[in-house]
Design an enzyme around this catalytic site. Structure first.
Site, PDB file in Angstrom:
ATOM      1  CB  THR A   1       0.406  25.817  -3.696  1.00 31.97           C
ATOM      2  OG1 THR A   1      -0.447  25.828  -4.868  1.00 31.97           O
ATOM      3  CG2 THR A   1      -0.422  26.869  -3.201  1.00 31.97           C
TER       4      THR A   1
ATOM      5  CE  LYS B   1       0.015   6.067   7.478  1.00 34.73           C
ATOM      6  NZ  LYS B   1      -1.545   6.277   7.794  1.00 34.73           N
TER       7      LYS B   1
ATOM      8  CG  PHE C   1      -1.571   1.422   1.114  1.00 35.33           C
ATOM      9  CD1 PHE C   1      -3.511   0.917   0.979  1.00 35.33           C
ATOM     10  CD2 PHE C   1      -1.709   2.267   1.788  1.00 35.33           C
ATOM     11  CE1 PHE C   1      -3.638   2.152   0.183  1.00 35.33           C
ATOM     12  CE2 PHE C   1      -2.564   3.334   1.211  1.00 35.33           C
ATOM     13  CZ  PHE C   1      -3.519   3.142   1.004  1.00 35.33           C
TER      14      PHE C   1
ATOM     15  CG  ASP D   1       5.362   4.234   1.632  1.00 34.15           C
ATOM     16  OD1 ASP D   1       5.843   4.306   2.656  1.00 34.15           O
ATOM     17  OD2 ASP D   1       4.878   3.864   0.997  1.00 34.15           O
TER      18      ASP D   1
END
Ligand SMILES: Cc1ncc(COP(=O)(O)O)c(C=O)c1O
Length: 503
Positions: A381, A357, A217, A326
């Site tokens: 941005t 997280k 994931f 990751d």
């Protein structure tokens, strides 16, 4: 034996000072006093969960947006430490912590204090477009906060918004790096490249791929979704890149009794990675990068061994592909180290490490050769949020001063041995206890049972979470102490006993 400590109300955050808490502490852990004085002494369940107020709010919310994933409505004014309070007054021991993203518990007094300072409020109110108008303290904040906990050997960092967009943008860094290598150090872009990229055609938009793993994931945005393979509902109807997907090791537990099979499993998966890299090179879609979670989380808490990751890094190097680890879910301390891959003894740092997280904002550490030479190639941005860096700075300070990585180790040992006892006591119900630190999981013997255990824990005042098809995962805050672990284990034992009686 139980000890009761009373704390002065002034030790509590303002929002909680109207309450007098007593703190009940198991004697056998008396040396480990609460990191957060004023925590409730245990779960309190007053209604079914979701209770009437949660249900009412859910019907209001459902009229506005898709909300069938909502479990309850929380009262964040009253939640404290390791306890999540809901709008019906239920107080839940939280071992799920907002999908693993609350490092030091709810309403930590030191975090609440931060926004009594005018300068911090101004940082919140005046949110900059960081890629263009950063504040004067931004380089210092990056150095003193994010780089102070950088994985060994990585000295550059890019800030982003969330886990998915960190992975997604890191893919761009890998592609830019890969094309740069092919094109040559100082080569200019050709007019053909510049024109063809504007209509999504080669050579400007090249055919390149990222290799990922079954069960992985990495997020739900369009690019990262092509590397996510945990549940079909996340992917259905969304176009995906033709990128290679290899098998991730699925070990037999306990690990120490299945060394030969598990080594063979590592080798089988590594061989598959190499075959796919070669196949995709032949197909004309070469692998520019590999992405992997140290422990596949959403996909069912499947850890990769140190040897698997060492071999994976070698394969990536051999084939000229980048390696992205990751650490969105594993990063920030829950495995007992700041970064889970630091357990792996890799021969050199990974090329990129993504986070979000527990780190409060998204982003990634990267090697200098992955930093694009031109502006706007990786950009948006906000590019992160200085307001979140203020909170992260205080969190890192708390982790250090309260020695929370040590707490994770100690609590992890209590949880692991308690879970192993339970799997021996209830072998027909649970198995395969695994993980590092407090980043732990076990399997229920069926998908139905997984649901029953999660629901049973909720009824007893424990907020936990599932992952994959059968796993129950633990994602407590770093402030979760051995005595919290004992409360959790007690509740789980009760649930398993009751479940066994129903069989
Ligand atoms: C390992 C991993 N990567 C990426 C993501 C995506 O993060 P986000 O939900 O912040 O986009 C998650 C989220 O659970 C994750 O666990």
């Amino acid at each position: 034996m139980v000890l009761i400590f009373k704390f002065p109300a002034t030790a509590l955050p303002k929002t909680l000072q109207h309450k007098t808490f007593s703190f009940v502490h198991q004697y056998r852990n008396a040396t480990k006093l609460a990191a957060l004085p004023g925590e409730p002494s245990g779960p309190v369940v007053k209604t079914e969960i979701p209770g009437p107020k949660s249900k009412q709010l859910l019907s209001e919310l459902s009229a506005i947006q898709q909300s069938s994933s909502v479990q309850l409505f929380a009262d964040y004014q009253k939640s404290f430490g390791n306890y999540l309070t809901d709008v019906d007054g239920n107080v839940l021991l939280d071992v799920f912590t907002q999908i693993s993203s609350v490092p030091v518990g709810y309403n930590h007094p030191k975090l609440l204090e931060l926004f009594q300072k005018q300068e911090n409020v101004k940082t919140l109110v005046n949110r900059p477009a960081l890629g263009v108008f950063p504040g004067e303290d931004w380089p210092d904040k990056l150095k003193n906060v994010l780089l102070s906990v950088a994985p060994k050997g990585l000295r550059n960092v890019t800030t982003m918004m969330c886990g998915s967009c960190s992975n997604e943008n890191a893919f761009k860094n890998m592609f830019i790096w890969y094309r740069g290598k092919q094109r040559g150090e100082n080569a200019e872009f050709t007019p053909e490249e510049l024109q063809s990229c504007m209509i999504n055609q080669v050579p400007g938009s090249p055919k390149l791929s990222i290799l990922s793993f079954k069960g992985a994931f990495h997020g739900r945005t369009l690019g990262s979704l092509s590397t996510t393979h945990s549940k079909d509902i996340h992917k259905l109807d969304i176009p995906a890149f033709d990128w290679p997907v290899a098998s991730f090791p699925r070990y037999k537990y306990p690990l120490e009794e299945n060394v030969r099979e598990n080594t063979a499993e590592d080798d089988k998966c590594i061989a598959e990675v190499e075959e796919l890299i070669e196949l995709y090179a032949k197909k004309g879609i070469p692998v520019a990068g590999i992405i992997a979670e140290p422990i596949q989380a959403e996909g069912g808490d499947n850890p990769g061994s140190n040897e698997f990751f060492q071999k994976l890094q070698n394969v990536a190097k051999k084939h000229g592909a980048a390696l992205l680890i990751d650490e969105v879910q594993t990063g920030g301390g829950p495995t007992g180290k700041m970064w889970c891959h630091e357990h792996f003894n890799l021969s050199s740092p990974p090329d990129i490490v993504t986070f979000s997280k527990k780190m409060q904002l998204g982003g990634y550490y990267l090697k200098p050769e992955f930093v694009p030479k031109l502006a706007y190639r990786v950009f948006n941005t906000w590019m992160g949020d200085p307001g979140k860096i203020i909170i992260l700075e205080a969190i890192l300070d708390i982790i250090k001063k309260e020695n929370l990585l040590q707490t994770v180790e100690e609590t992890g040992k209590v949880l692991t041995s308690g879970l192993k006892e339970l799997e021996k006591e209830f072998p027909e119900l649970i198995n395969s206890v695994r993980g590092r630190g407090t980043f732990l999981a076990f399997n229920a013997s069926s998908m139905k049972l997984q649901g029953q255990i999660l629901a049973g824990l909720k009824k007893k005042g424990v907020q936990s979470g599932g992952c994959g098809e059968q796993a129950v995962r633990l994602r407590p805050a770093l402030t979760f102490q051995p005595y919290h672990a004992n409360i959790f284990l007690d509740k789980l034992r009760q649930v398993l006993q009751e479940t066994k009686q129903m069989f």
